[in-house]
Write an enzyme that holds these catalytic residues in place. Structure first.
Site, PDB file in Angstrom:
ATOM      1  N   LYS A 169      36.687  38.242  38.560  1.00  0.00           N
ATOM      2  CA  LYS A 169      36.041  37.864  39.829  1.00  0.00           C
ATOM      3  C   LYS A 169      34.993  36.786  39.617  1.00  0.00           C
ATOM      4  O   LYS A 169      34.817  35.907  40.465  1.00  0.00           O
ATOM      5  CB  LYS A 169      35.462  39.092  40.513  1.00  0.00           C
ATOM      6  CG  LYS A 169      36.605  39.974  41.001  1.00  0.00           C
ATOM      7  CD  LYS A 169      36.212  40.963  42.041  1.00  0.00           C
ATOM      8  CE  LYS A 169      37.463  41.705  42.522  1.00  0.00           C
ATOM      9  NZ  LYS A 169      37.360  43.150  42.368  1.00  0.00           N
TER      10      LYS A 169
ATOM     11  N   LYS B  39      54.732  41.804  41.008  1.00  0.00           N
ATOM     12  CA  LYS B  39      55.038  42.828  41.995  1.00  0.00           C
ATOM     13  C   LYS B  39      54.565  42.407  43.377  1.00  0.00           C
ATOM     14  O   LYS B  39      53.757  41.488  43.516  1.00  0.00           O
ATOM     15  CB  LYS B  39      54.447  44.173  41.573  1.00  0.00           C
ATOM     16  CG  LYS B  39      52.966  44.190  41.317  1.00  0.00           C
ATOM     17  CD  LYS B  39      52.488  45.603  41.017  1.00  0.00           C
ATOM     18  CE  LYS B  39      50.981  45.654  41.185  1.00  0.00           C
ATOM     19  NZ  LYS B  39      50.398  46.963  41.018  1.00  0.00           N
TER      20      LYS B  39
ATOM     21  N   LYS C 164      50.849  40.732  45.157  1.00  0.00           N
ATOM     22  CA  LYS C 164      50.010  39.878  44.300  1.00  0.00           C
ATOM     23  C   LYS C 164      49.468  38.711  45.110  1.00  0.00           C
ATOM     24  O   LYS C 164      48.362  38.249  44.895  1.00  0.00           O
ATOM     25  CB  LYS C 164      50.824  39.349  43.106  1.00  0.00           C
ATOM     26  CG  LYS C 164      50.898  40.356  41.967  1.00  0.00           C
ATOM     27  CD  LYS C 164      49.809  40.127  40.915  1.00  0.00           C
ATOM     28  CE  LYS C 164      49.803  41.192  39.857  1.00  0.00           C
ATOM     29  NZ  LYS C 164      48.686  42.122  39.882  1.00  0.00           N
TER      30      LYS C 164
END
Ligand code: TRP
Length: 329
Positions: A111, A194, A197
């Site tokens: 992040k 997957k 995302k």
């Protein structure tokens, strides 16, 4: 009976991957364990969402959970910010968590890299808040994806540290609950990773028929098997995986044969896939809308869940306060 707890952030929508993956297992788990399902609205605040959209985000996820089969008569459904004991435990756990431990967390480092202008303390202590969510109900099992495993490790560490420091076994060490082979993994439509995302690679339970068809028709494929027996392109393999989940076995077999003898037309495969996805999701979409617009029902569900969650949290905090040494005069 074991206690299971799972949280979901309040921004976004549930997609096909959530529905055929964790949600299906949650619905089953409700019969086998005491389940707490909550919406982590406090966690969502790290990115400063606009207040005008905030409540509808929470209401949306709650409606989607209920429409997918979470049953308020069996499970406890609640919103994180309505249980003040979570924040109280969060403060106490912060005193036992070292800055370096949090700075080393992969999710924090990611992040910081993605959003260098918003490295707030809430982001750093995100795993501590998550530990408070889990420990305040003394949960035994927490179903977590790969990206949350490290947070659960921190939770286990804090449970041990608290018990050791105060010399009382208040918290059990929660285990990662693994659905094993029951967990169907739905790939995204962009030929990689997957579902979920990125925004575009997913089909959401609230998508309408036109949107679903458009997304499926745009999915990544190749120009057909050039040589019989050559390895399947990942995008095509993903479409077959989703087909395997939503379609009848004959349908899967039919397209598989066409693929194997190199006569497949991906347009036909995609049309069939879109229709079969819609068959599953459109009734859920209708249910989501009905629930979302049923204010009295949502109020009933949340008031019931909040009361149950507070009762459980209050019992834990009595032990915690006693252990720490808070006493009334
Ligand atoms: N951090 C989780 C996520 O992003 C959501 C969450 C918050 C959670 N608190 C939790 C999950 C407690 C499990 C248990 O997906």
């Amino acid at each position: 009976m074991k206690t299971v707890l799972s949280g979901i952030r309040s921004t976004g929508h549930l997609h096909l991957g959530n529905y055929f993956g964790a949600l299906r297992n949650f619905v089953q788990l409700q019969h086998k364990a005491k389940c707490y399902f909550f919406i982590a609205d406090l966690h969502s605040l790290t990115t400063h969402p606009k207040p005008v959209d905030f409540h509808s985000g929470v209401k949306t996820i709650l409606s989607e959970y209920l429409a997918s089969g979470l049953d308020p008569e069996k499970s406890t459904l609640f919103v994180q910010s309505s249980v003040p004991q979570v924040c109280e435990l969060y403060v106490l756990l912060n005193m036992l968590t070292y800055k370096g431990e949090l700075e080393r967390t992969t999710s924090f480092k990611d992040k910081v890299r993605l959003n260098p202008d918003n490295v707030n303390a809430g982001l750093l202590t995100y795993p501590v808040l998550m530990a408070a969510d889990i420990l305040v109900h003394r949960a035994d099992w927490v179903p977590v994806g790969k990206d949350q495993e490290q947070h659960l490790e921190i939770t286990r560490l804090l449970a041990r540290r608290f018990n050791k420091l105060y010399e009382v076994p208040v918290f059990p060490e929660p285990e990662a609950y693994n659905f094993g082979s029951d967990l169907v993994k739905i790939p995204g439509l962009d030929g990689s990773g997957k579902m979920g995302k990125s925004e575009e690679n997913g089909i959401y339970l609230v998508d309408d028929q036109k949107t679903i068809t458009k997304k499926v028709m745009r999915a990544v494929t190749d120009s057909g098997p050039v040589v019989p027996g050559s390895p399947m392109n990942p995008g095509v393999a993903n479409l077959f995986t989703i087909l395997g989940v939503v379609s009848e076995p004959e349908v899967v077999r039919y397209f598989r044969e066409q693929y194997d003898n190199c006569t497949i037309r991906y347009g036909d495969l995609k049309k069939q896939l879109a229709a079969d996805i819609c068959r599953h999701t459109l009734p859920i979409k209708a249910r989501i809308e009905e629930i979302y617009n049923n204010g009295p029902y949502l109020k009933y569900v949340i008031e019931k869940g909040t009361e149950e969650a507070r009762t459980s949290a209050r019992a834990t905090m009595e032990l915690v306060r006693d252990a720490v040494g808070f006493k009334s005069f």
